[in-house]
Design a protein around this motif. Structure first.
Motif, PDB file in Angstrom:
ATOM      1  N   GLN A  82       0.905  -1.236  -0.127  1.00 10.01           N
ATOM      2  CA  GLN A  82      -0.047   0.101   0.043  1.00 10.01           C
ATOM      3  C   GLN A  82       0.843   1.150  -0.039  1.00 10.01           C
ATOM      4  OE1 GLN A  82      -1.495  -1.065   4.100  1.00 10.01           O
ATOM      5  NE2 GLN A  82      -1.357   0.966   4.539  1.00 10.01           N
ATOM      6  N   LEU A  83       0.139   2.211  -0.396  1.00 14.15           N
ATOM      7  CA  LEU A  83       1.052   3.561  -0.299  1.00 14.15           C
ATOM      8  C   LEU A  83      -0.204   4.694  -0.104  1.00 14.15           C
ATOM      9  CD1 LEU A  83       3.629   5.397  -0.380  1.00 14.15           C
ATOM     10  CD2 LEU A  83       2.925   5.781  -2.723  1.00 14.15           C
ATOM     11  N   ASN A  84       0.215   5.320   1.359  1.00 15.00           N
ATOM     12  CA  ASN A  84      -0.940   6.380   1.846  1.00 15.00           C
ATOM     13  C   ASN A  84      -0.679   7.743   1.682  1.00 15.00           C
ATOM     14  OD1 ASN A  84      -0.816   3.685   3.731  1.00 15.00           O
ATOM     15  ND2 ASN A  84      -2.954   4.092   2.669  1.00 15.00           N
ATOM     16  N   MET A 137      -0.874   5.044  -5.694  1.00 12.26           N
ATOM     17  CA  MET A 137      -2.257   5.154  -4.954  1.00 12.26           C
ATOM     18  C   MET A 137      -3.401   4.533  -5.614  1.00 12.26           C
ATOM     19  SD  MET A 137      -1.590   8.766  -2.883  1.00 12.26           S
ATOM     20  CE  MET A 137       0.034   8.872  -1.921  1.00 12.26           C
ATOM     21  N   ILE A 138      -3.550   5.280  -6.766  1.00 13.97           N
ATOM     22  CA  ILE A 138      -4.810   4.814  -7.845  1.00 13.97           C
ATOM     23  C   ILE A 138      -4.717   3.342  -8.167  1.00 13.97           C
ATOM     24  CG2 ILE A 138      -5.674   5.368 -10.114  1.00 13.97           C
ATOM     25  CD1 ILE A 138      -4.665   8.407  -9.575  1.00 13.97           C
ATOM     26  N   GLN A 143      -6.657   5.568  -0.904  1.00 15.73           N
ATOM     27  CA  GLN A 143      -6.654   7.180  -0.718  1.00 15.73           C
ATOM     28  C   GLN A 143      -5.490   7.418  -0.111  1.00 15.73           C
ATOM     29  OE1 GLN A 143     -10.256   8.129   1.398  1.00 15.73           O
ATOM     30  NE2 GLN A 143     -11.535   7.586  -0.302  1.00 15.73           N
ATOM     31  N   GLY A 144      -5.185   8.683  -0.491  1.00 18.67           N
ATOM     32  CA  GLY A 144      -3.848   9.121  -0.024  1.00 18.67           C
ATOM     33  C   GLY A 144      -3.547  10.866   0.205  1.00 18.67           C
ATOM     34  N   LYS A 179      -6.913  19.558  -7.500  1.00 14.68           N
ATOM     35  CA  LYS A 179      -8.217  19.342  -8.298  1.00 14.68           C
ATOM     36  C   LYS A 179      -8.093  18.361  -9.202  1.00 14.68           C
ATOM     37  CE  LYS A 179      -8.255  24.667  -8.458  1.00 14.68           C
ATOM     38  NZ  LYS A 179      -7.946  25.841  -9.238  1.00 14.68           N
ATOM     39  N   GLU A 180      -6.893  17.668  -9.742  1.00 11.05           N
ATOM     40  CA  GLU A 180      -7.024  16.721 -10.703  1.00 11.05           C
ATOM     41  C   GLU A 180      -7.021  15.411  -9.849  1.00 11.05           C
ATOM     42  OE1 GLU A 180      -3.718  18.291 -13.954  1.00 11.05           O
ATOM     43  OE2 GLU A 180      -3.148  16.724 -12.768  1.00 11.05           O
ATOM     44  N   LEU A 181      -6.557  15.282  -8.391  1.00  7.40           N
ATOM     45  CA  LEU A 181      -6.524  13.999  -8.108  1.00  7.40           C
ATOM     46  C   LEU A 181      -7.836  13.760  -6.937  1.00  7.40           C
ATOM     47  CD1 LEU A 181      -2.726  13.683  -7.268  1.00  7.40           C
ATOM     48  CD2 LEU A 181      -4.232  12.577  -9.240  1.00  7.40           C
ATOM     49  N   ALA A 182      -8.458  14.831  -6.423  1.00  5.51           N
ATOM     50  CA  ALA A 182      -9.737  14.751  -5.484  1.00  5.51           C
ATOM     51  C   ALA A 182     -10.445  13.593  -5.983  1.00  5.51           C
ATOM     52  CB  ALA A 182     -10.125  16.139  -5.558  1.00  5.51           C
TER      53      ALA A 182
END
Length: 253
Positions: A82-84, A137-138, A143-144, A179-182
């Motif tokens: 995982q990566l948070n 993450m994606i 979520q991170g 904005k892009e990753l929300a």
């Protein structure tokens, strides 16, 4: 986001602010992936995190090299599952006036190499690590949080054409990525430290250090753990995104 058991990568994690943030987060139960170029410093930092009761791993990586960054974040995802979070902290200095004049004669100009070295690490490195962290993450469905470490020099500081430009760019990436990753549940924030008691600041000339300290309204340099606590605050507050937090003792350049 709960820091406990979260996997957080920190670039420049072997020393200075990176190590301070790693130790602080380790004490709160985070599992750390520490990224740096100096194996000895990395191993010491890993040991300190483990002594704080947490799991930590070292990754030797040049953040300005795309293939190394891609391989490192893929390895982190594989090793931890995982990566948070990631703190984009790695940075270098190559200070100097754009043009230095003495007695009417130009004696030095900032070289393209001095410009490029700082842009490569401090800006391109942040882009590469932010991109790869978000990718993992994606891919993993985590979520991170991405935290970019900028500087109050982003406002423009004499003798730092390269550094100020890079830190202004790092700051600009914060609202863009937020904005892009929300939509993927990824928050993005930035911290702009003032002058903090680290090896980098200690390398300043004594007279410059004294002059700088005298300008800080709170009358002292900041401490690394004060930046670390700001990072922890960002991780733990799920409604913070797209903004910079200045931690500078009220100093404005």
């Amino acid at each position: 986001m709960k820091v406990q058991d979260s996997v957080i990568a920190i670039t420049g994690g072997g020393q200075g602010l990176g190590r301070a943030m790693a130790e602080y987060l380790a004490a709160k139960g985070a599992r750390l992936a520490l990224i740096d170029l100096v194996p000895e410093k990395l191993n010491e930092a890993v040991g300190a995190c483990e002594a704080a009761g947490s799991q930590a791993r070292a990754y030797v990586c040049n953040v300005a090299k795309e293939e190394e960054v891609e391989a490192t974040f893929a390895a982190i995802a594989s090793d931890f599952g995982q990566l948070n979070g990631v703190i984009n902290n790695a940075g270098i200095l190559r200070d100097g006036l754009m043009i230095k004049v003495k007695e009417g004669e130009i004696v030095k100009r900032m070289s393209l190499a001095e410009w490029q070295a700082v842009i490569d690490v401090n800006l391109t490195g942040v882009f590469l690590c932010g991109r790869e962290a978000a990718t993992q993450m994606i891919r993993l469905g985590n979520q991170g949080v991405i935290i970019n470490i900028a500087s109050i020099s982003r406002a423009g500081n004499m003798g730092q054409s390269n550094y100020s430009s890079a830190k202004a760019g790092v700051s600009a990436l914060v609202p863009v990525w937020a904005k892009e990753l929300a939509r993927y549940g990824i928050r993005v924030m930035g911290i702009a430290p003032g002058f903090i008691e680290t090896e980098m600041v200690a390398s300043m000339k004594p007279e410059a250090l004294e002059k700088t300290t005298s300008r800080i309204p709170l009358g002292r340099m900041g401490k690394p753990e004060e930046i670390a606590s700001a990072a922890a605050f960002i991780f733990e507050n799920d409604y913070l995104s797209g903004r910079m937090i200045e931690v500078d003792g009220a100093l404005r350049l």
